[in-house]
Design a protein around this motif. Structure first.
Motif, PDB file in Angstrom:
ATOM      1  N   PRO A 139      -3.940  -4.871   8.808  1.00  0.00           N
ATOM      2  CA  PRO A 139      -2.913  -3.961   7.552  1.00  0.00           C
ATOM      3  C   PRO A 139      -3.094  -2.782   8.368  1.00  0.00           C
ATOM      4  CG  PRO A 139      -5.473  -5.156   6.542  1.00  0.00           C
ATOM      5  CD  PRO A 139      -5.278  -4.796   8.350  1.00  0.00           C
ATOM      6  N   LEU A 140      -0.945  -2.906   7.116  1.00  0.00           N
ATOM      7  CA  LEU A 140      -0.482  -1.140   7.835  1.00  0.00           C
ATOM      8  C   LEU A 140       0.345  -0.671   6.548  1.00  0.00           C
ATOM      9  CD1 LEU A 140       2.130  -2.316  10.542  1.00  0.00           C
ATOM     10  CD2 LEU A 140       0.106  -1.733  10.966  1.00  0.00           C
ATOM     11  N   ARG A 165      -4.584  -0.889  -9.632  1.00  0.00           N
ATOM     12  CA  ARG A 165      -4.744  -1.977  -9.120  1.00  0.00           C
ATOM     13  C   ARG A 165      -5.670  -3.138  -9.446  1.00  0.00           C
ATOM     14  NH1 ARG A 165      -3.744   0.081  -3.503  1.00  0.00           N
ATOM     15  NH2 ARG A 165      -4.856  -1.965  -2.914  1.00  0.00           N
ATOM     16  N   ARG A 175       1.059   1.644 -11.099  1.00  0.00           N
ATOM     17  CA  ARG A 175       0.586   1.253 -10.002  1.00  0.00           C
ATOM     18  C   ARG A 175      -0.855   0.992 -10.082  1.00  0.00           C
ATOM     19  NH1 ARG A 175       2.910   2.137  -5.584  1.00  0.00           N
ATOM     20  NH2 ARG A 175       1.248   2.403  -4.511  1.00  0.00           N
ATOM     21  N   LEU A 199       1.897 -11.332 -13.384  1.00  0.00           N
ATOM     22  CA  LEU A 199       2.544 -13.224 -12.640  1.00  0.00           C
ATOM     23  C   LEU A 199       1.833 -13.892 -12.714  1.00  0.00           C
ATOM     24  CD1 LEU A 199       4.983 -10.685 -11.061  1.00  0.00           C
ATOM     25  CD2 LEU A 199       5.686 -11.944 -12.501  1.00  0.00           C
ATOM     26  N   TYR A 228      -6.903  -5.165  -0.906  1.00  0.00           N
ATOM     27  CA  TYR A 228      -5.505  -5.265  -0.307  1.00  0.00           C
ATOM     28  C   TYR A 228      -5.782  -7.493  -0.176  1.00  0.00           C
ATOM     29  CZ  TYR A 228      -2.303  -5.515   3.444  1.00  0.00           C
ATOM     30  OH  TYR A 228      -1.042  -6.293   4.845  1.00  0.00           O
ATOM     31  N   SER A 229      -4.931  -7.578  -0.733  1.00  0.00           N
ATOM     32  CA  SER A 229      -4.589  -8.942  -0.693  1.00  0.00           C
ATOM     33  C   SER A 229      -2.542  -9.292  -1.004  1.00  0.00           C
ATOM     34  CB  SER A 229      -4.718  -9.858  -1.167  1.00  0.00           C
ATOM     35  OG  SER A 229      -4.468 -10.437  -1.986  1.00  0.00           O
ATOM     36  N   PHE A 230      -2.319 -10.241   0.172  1.00  0.00           N
ATOM     37  CA  PHE A 230      -0.750 -10.349  -0.725  1.00  0.00           C
ATOM     38  C   PHE A 230      -0.836 -11.488  -1.774  1.00  0.00           C
ATOM     39  CE2 PHE A 230      -0.243 -11.114   4.626  1.00  0.00           C
ATOM     40  CZ  PHE A 230       0.240  -9.665   5.133  1.00  0.00           C
ATOM     41  N   GLY A 231      -1.756 -11.604  -2.313  1.00  0.00           N
ATOM     42  CA  GLY A 231      -1.953 -12.384  -3.753  1.00  0.00           C
ATOM     43  C   GLY A 231      -1.775 -11.177  -4.528  1.00  0.00           C
ATOM     44  N   LYS A 247       4.466  -5.676   1.736  1.00  0.00           N
ATOM     45  CA  LYS A 247       2.900  -4.968   1.452  1.00  0.00           C
ATOM     46  C   LYS A 247       2.517  -3.172   1.814  1.00  0.00           C
ATOM     47  CE  LYS A 247      -0.837  -5.545  -0.795  1.00  0.00           C
ATOM     48  NZ  LYS A 247      -1.309  -5.803  -1.814  1.00  0.00           N
ATOM     49  N   GLU A 274       0.702  -7.498  -9.853  1.00  0.00           N
ATOM     50  CA  GLU A 274       1.178  -9.048  -9.531  1.00  0.00           C
ATOM     51  C   GLU A 274      -0.140  -9.560 -10.208  1.00  0.00           C
ATOM     52  OE1 GLU A 274       1.954  -8.099  -5.321  1.00  0.00           O
ATOM     53  OE2 GLU A 274      -0.127  -7.008  -6.012  1.00  0.00           O
ATOM     54  N   TYR A 310       6.113  -9.484  -4.701  1.00  0.00           N
ATOM     55  CA  TYR A 310       5.350 -10.289  -5.075  1.00  0.00           C
ATOM     56  C   TYR A 310       5.455 -12.111  -5.441  1.00  0.00           C
ATOM     57  CZ  TYR A 310       1.728 -12.660  -6.573  1.00  0.00           C
ATOM     58  OH  TYR A 310       0.675 -13.922  -7.406  1.00  0.00           O
ATOM     59  N   PHE A 348      -2.691  -5.454  -7.074  1.00  0.00           N
ATOM     60  CA  PHE A 348      -1.269  -4.996  -7.759  1.00  0.00           C
ATOM     61  C   PHE A 348      -1.737  -5.553  -9.628  1.00  0.00           C
ATOM     62  CE2 PHE A 348      -0.146  -2.981  -4.427  1.00  0.00           C
ATOM     63  CZ  PHE A 348      -0.037  -1.096  -4.949  1.00  0.00           C
ATOM     64  N   LEU A 371       3.862 -17.715   1.017  1.00  0.00           N
ATOM     65  CA  LEU A 371       2.184 -18.114   1.094  1.00  0.00           C
ATOM     66  C   LEU A 371       2.719 -20.474   1.015  1.00  0.00           C
ATOM     67  CD1 LEU A 371       0.664 -15.018  -0.229  1.00  0.00           C
ATOM     68  CD2 LEU A 371       0.346 -16.222   1.652  1.00  0.00           C
ATOM     69  N   MET A 396       5.387 -10.138   6.018  1.00  0.00           N
ATOM     70  CA  MET A 396       4.372  -9.968   4.271  1.00  0.00           C
ATOM     71  C   MET A 396       3.588  -8.507   4.764  1.00  0.00           C
ATOM     72  SD  MET A 396       4.076 -12.466   3.344  1.00  0.00           S
ATOM     73  CE  MET A 396       2.428 -13.922   2.278  1.00  0.00           C
ATOM     74  N   ILE A 397       3.633  -8.211   5.772  1.00  0.00           N
ATOM     75  CA  ILE A 397       2.649  -7.420   6.408  1.00  0.00           C
ATOM     76  C   ILE A 397       3.655  -5.645   5.779  1.00  0.00           C
ATOM     77  CG2 ILE A 397       2.714  -6.279   8.930  1.00  0.00           C
ATOM     78  CD1 ILE A 397       0.286  -7.437   9.426  1.00  0.00           C
ATOM     79  N   ARG A 423       6.452 -12.951  -1.878  1.00  0.00           N
ATOM     80  CA  ARG A 423       5.492 -13.059  -0.925  1.00  0.00           C
ATOM     81  C   ARG A 423       4.707 -14.713  -1.290  1.00  0.00           C
ATOM     82  NH1 ARG A 423       4.315  -7.632  -0.674  1.00  0.00           N
ATOM     83  NH2 ARG A 423       2.414  -7.830  -2.469  1.00  0.00           N
ATOM     84  N   ASP A 467       5.015  -1.916  -1.342  1.00  0.00           N
ATOM     85  CA  ASP A 467       4.052  -1.980  -2.415  1.00  0.00           C
ATOM     86  C   ASP A 467       2.605  -0.838  -2.466  1.00  0.00           C
ATOM     87  OD1 ASP A 467       5.647  -4.004  -2.673  1.00  0.00           O
ATOM     88  OD2 ASP A 467       3.906  -5.824  -2.516  1.00  0.00           O
ATOM     89  N   LEU A 468       2.026  -0.220  -1.057  1.00  0.00           N
ATOM     90  CA  LEU A 468       1.313   0.235  -0.976  1.00  0.00           C
ATOM     91  C   LEU A 468       1.703   1.724  -1.048  1.00  0.00           C
ATOM     92  CD1 LEU A 468      -1.162  -1.815   1.170  1.00  0.00           C
ATOM     93  CD2 LEU A 468      -1.460  -0.813  -1.169  1.00  0.00           C
ATOM     94  N   PHE A 469       2.998   1.541  -0.722  1.00  0.00           N
ATOM     95  CA  PHE A 469       3.172   3.083  -0.628  1.00  0.00           C
ATOM     96  C   PHE A 469       3.058   3.954  -2.147  1.00  0.00           C
ATOM     97  CE2 PHE A 469       6.630   6.107  -0.320  1.00  0.00           C
ATOM     98  CZ  PHE A 469       6.045   7.401   0.481  1.00  0.00           C
TER      99      PHE A 469
END
Lengths: 367, 367
Positions: A123-124, B243, B241, B260, B248-251, A281, B257, A190, B254, A197, A277-278, A193, A284-286
Motif C-alpha cells: 500500500p502506498l 474510517r 473522512r 455504498l 486498508y482495503s479496496f473495499g 487508494k 464506502e 470506490y 471509509f 474487483l 487500484m493502489i 475499484r 483517498d487516503l490523502f
C-alpha cells in the motif's frame, strides 16, 4: 536484477536505488526505481529545477523530445518561452512510484518470485510518492527545487512535497487538488475499484500471464472518471441530446455515450489495473494531516510561497477545496495566492485552458 | 396465460388487458398487465383520484396497508390528513410497465417461449409507461385525474402523462424530474448499464435460470446511482473522512464506502437487471419533444395547472432543469408554479424532507 527495470525501449530516464525505502504504512521496499523525462538544462548551481507531478493516469511524457517525438499531455506548456520555460528551467516530470510507466509498480517483476508484484505490491500513500520523488531529485544533485507544480493527484503531491520538504521547495503550484480528499471523491474511486474487483479477468490482480486482460472493467472505471473530469454544462453544449445514428442500444447511442466509449477504451489497454487500484487508494487516503494530531498541524508544515488554482466547475475536487487549502495556508501566515478559473472544462481544465494556466504559471514563477 | 401474471402471493392489485398495446418504438404487446396499490376510497363521481408515479427502483408500496404492513417508501406522505390525504383522495400507485414488481416486464414469462422475456422485452419510452398507466386508470372508471404526482422518473412521467392526456389531468406535480434528459445524466446511466453488460453472470440478459444472478454488477450500478442521489455536502457532514476501522482495503474502508456497499447490496437482490436496463434507457430517451417537430411543440401539449419542485443540490436532475420546464410551461401561458428546496439531501430530498413536500403538495392540491 535487470528484471526490475522497465523495458529498455521505453524512452525514459531512469533512477535506481538499492537503499531500503520504508513506506508510510509499514512495509519497506528494498529497492526502488523511478522513470522520468526532462526538458531544458540544469544550471550550474542546480537552482533552476521545476518538478512537474502528473495526475493519476498521465505518464512523464508531458512534452515531446528527441527520444520520443509523440506530443505530450502538456505539449504547449513546456518549451522555450512557454509557461514552463525551458530557456530558464530544468523541467523534470516523474512517473509515480506504484504507477505503470517505468517506475517501480505492481507490474514490475518481483525478484523474490520472478513474477510481477501484482496485488502483493505494498500500500502506498501520497507521502511515499513524494519521498520517492525526493530521492530521485537529490540524486540529480538538486538540493532545492525552484518550484514544484502539479494538477489533480499532482496537485496533492505538490502540497505533500512542500509539506515534507519545506526548506527545499522555493515555491509551488497546486492545481485542482485538495488538502484532504472528501467522501464524494472517495465514493467515485470506490465504485471504480469495485468495477475492476468484480471483473473475472482481473483475477484478484493476477492477470499478467493471462490471455485476456481486465480491459472491459478498466474502460468502465475510466468512464466513471471521465464523467467527473468535465462539467455538465460543457456536455450540454458539446453533446446535448445528439444521437450517433446507430439506433436504440444499451451501448453507444447518444453522442455522449460514444465519447465515453472511446475514452474508456483508449485508457483500458495502457494502464495497469493494479496501479489504478493502489494509486486511487493513495488519493483517498490523502490528507495533509495524515499522521499528525490535527489537520492544521499537517498543513502548518508548509512554509513555501504558493499558488493554489481551482476551477469553478470541477466536480471531483470542487473549488471550495482549493480555496480551503489556500485559506488554511494563509491562516498559518504562509504567502499563498488563489486563482479561480471560470471555465466549463471542469477538473480537466488544465489540459484545455492551457493559455490561462501558462500565464498564471509564468507570472507566479517570475515573481 | 396464468404464467404472465405475477406470483399470486404479491399483495398487489392487478389490471390485466388483452387489447393489443402498440409501443412508441414500433412493437406491439398483445397483452399487458400492471400491478398497483391504492389507499383511500374512490368517491362516487370518481373525481378524487391522485396517481403517484414512482422513481426508477421503487415499487408501488408507497405506504403500508392491511395486505402488506411493511412501511412504504413514502409512508409519512400518504394517509389521513397527510400530504396525500386519504380522507380526501383515492391514491393510486402503479408499478411501471417494464419493471419487476408485478407489472409486465422482462422477468414475466413470455407465453410464446414459456421463458421470461428477458432481453427480448421490447424497448420502452416514458410515453409507453404513461399510456399503460392510462389504460389502468380508465379501467377503474376514472375519466379525469384529480392530480398526478411523481419524483425523478415519476416526475418525468407526471409531465408526460399531462402531455398525453391534457384534458384528463386536472393538475399535476413534478418533483426533481426534467422535461428532457441531459447528457451528464445519460452518462451516469450509460456507465451503470456497462457495468451490468460486462458481468458474465448477466449472460446477455438470460440469467433467470442460472444459479448465480448478476447481483455484483447490480450492486455497483446502484452505488453509482447512490452517488448521484445525495449531495457532496451532505456526505461531508455525514461521513467526512471517517474510517470503518477495518483497515486498508479496496473495499469498504471509509464510512462512505461502507454506506455504498450496504446500499448496493440492498438493491442488488430485489431488482431485475433487465428492468434496470430498459427503464434507465427510457429515462435517457425522455424528452417532451420526442416525436414532435420541436421541444416547444411537445411542451405545449401540457395545459393543466402544475407545480414543479426542484432541489438546489440535485446532481442528477439539477434544479435548472426543473426551472427550465416551469419557464417553458409559463411561456405557453400554462398556470405553473415553481418551488426550489434548499436541502443537502440532493435528488433524494423527496424521501428525506417529507414535511416540506407534504406541505407543498397539500397546499397545491387544496387550491
Amino acid at each position: 536484477m535487470d528484471d526490475q527495470l522497465p523495458p529498455a525501449d521505453l524512452p525514459f530516464q531512469l533512477y535506481s536505488d538499492t537503499e531500503p525505502f520504508p513506506l508510510v504504512m509499514g512495509r519497506t521496499l528494498d529497492h526502488m526505481h523511478l522513470s522520468f523525462e526532462s526538458w531544458g538544462e540544469l544550471n550550474e548551481d542546480h537552482s533552476n529545477a521545476v518538478v512537474l507531478f502528473t495526475g493519476l493516469s498521465a505518464s512523464s511524457h508531458a512534452r515531446s523530445h528527441a527520444l520520443n517525438t509523440a506530443p505530450g499531455w502538456w505539449e504547449a506548456m513546456i518549451g522555450p518561452s512557454c509557461g514552463l520555460d525551458t530557456n530558464k528551467y530544468f523541467v523534470l516530470c516523474i512517473n509515480h512510484l506504484g504507477g505503470c510507466f517505468g517506475s517501480l509498480g505492481p507490474a514490475t517483476i518481483d525478484p523474490a518470485s520472478d513474477k510481477p508484484y501484482g496485488p502483493t505490491f505494498p500500500p502506498l500513500t501520497i507521502r511515499d510518492l513524494a519521498k520517492a520523488a525526493h530521492r530521485l531529485i537529490r540524486s540529480l544533485g538538486i538540493t532545492h527545487l525552484y518550484a514544484c507544480i502539479g494538477a489533480s493527484l499532482g496537485g496533492m503531491l505538490s502540497l505533500e512535497y512542500a509539506a515534507c520538504y519545506p526548506d527545499q521547495v522555493n515555491r509551488f503550484i497546486s492545481i485542482s487538488g485538495t488538502g484532504r480528499t472528501g467522501p464524494q471523491s472517495i465514493a467515485y474511486r470506490y465504485v471504480q475499484r469495485q468495477v475492476i474487483l468484480n471483473d473475472p479477468a482481473y483475477h484478484d490482480g493476477w492477470f499478467y500471464d493471462k490471455d485476456e486482460r481486465p480491459t472491459k472493467s478498466m474502460a468502465v472505471a475510466r468512464q466513471i472518471g471521465n464523467i467527473t473530469y468535465r462539467s455538465r454544462q460543457e456536455w450540454e453544449d458539446r453533446f446535448g441530446r445528439s444521437r450517433t445514428g446507430n439506433g436504440y442500444s444499451f451501448g453507444p447511442d447518444f453522442q455522449v455515450e460514444s465519447y465515453l466509449h472511446h475514452m474508456g477504451h483508449k485508457l483500458a489497454h495502457h494502464f495497469d489495473p493494479n496501479s489504478f487500484m493502489i494509486l486511487t487508494k493513495a488519493m483517498d487516503l490523502f490528507s495533509l494531516g495524515y499522521g499528525f494530531s490535527s489537520y492544521r498541524e499537517g498543513v502548518a508544515r508548509i512554509t513555501s510561497p504558493n499558488l493554489i488554482i481551482g476551477v469553478t466547475t470541477d466536480m471531483l475536487f470542487p473549488i471550495d477545496e482549493q480555496e480551503a487549502i489556500h485559506l488554511a495556508l494563509k491562516n498559518e501566515a504562509v504567502d499563498s495566492q488563489f486563482l479561480a478559473l471560470d471555465s466549463l472544462s471542469g477538473h480537466d481544465s488544465f489540459l484545455v485552458e492551457v493559455e490561462f494556466f501558462a500565464n498564471a504559471i509564468q507570472n507566479f514563477l517570475r515573481e
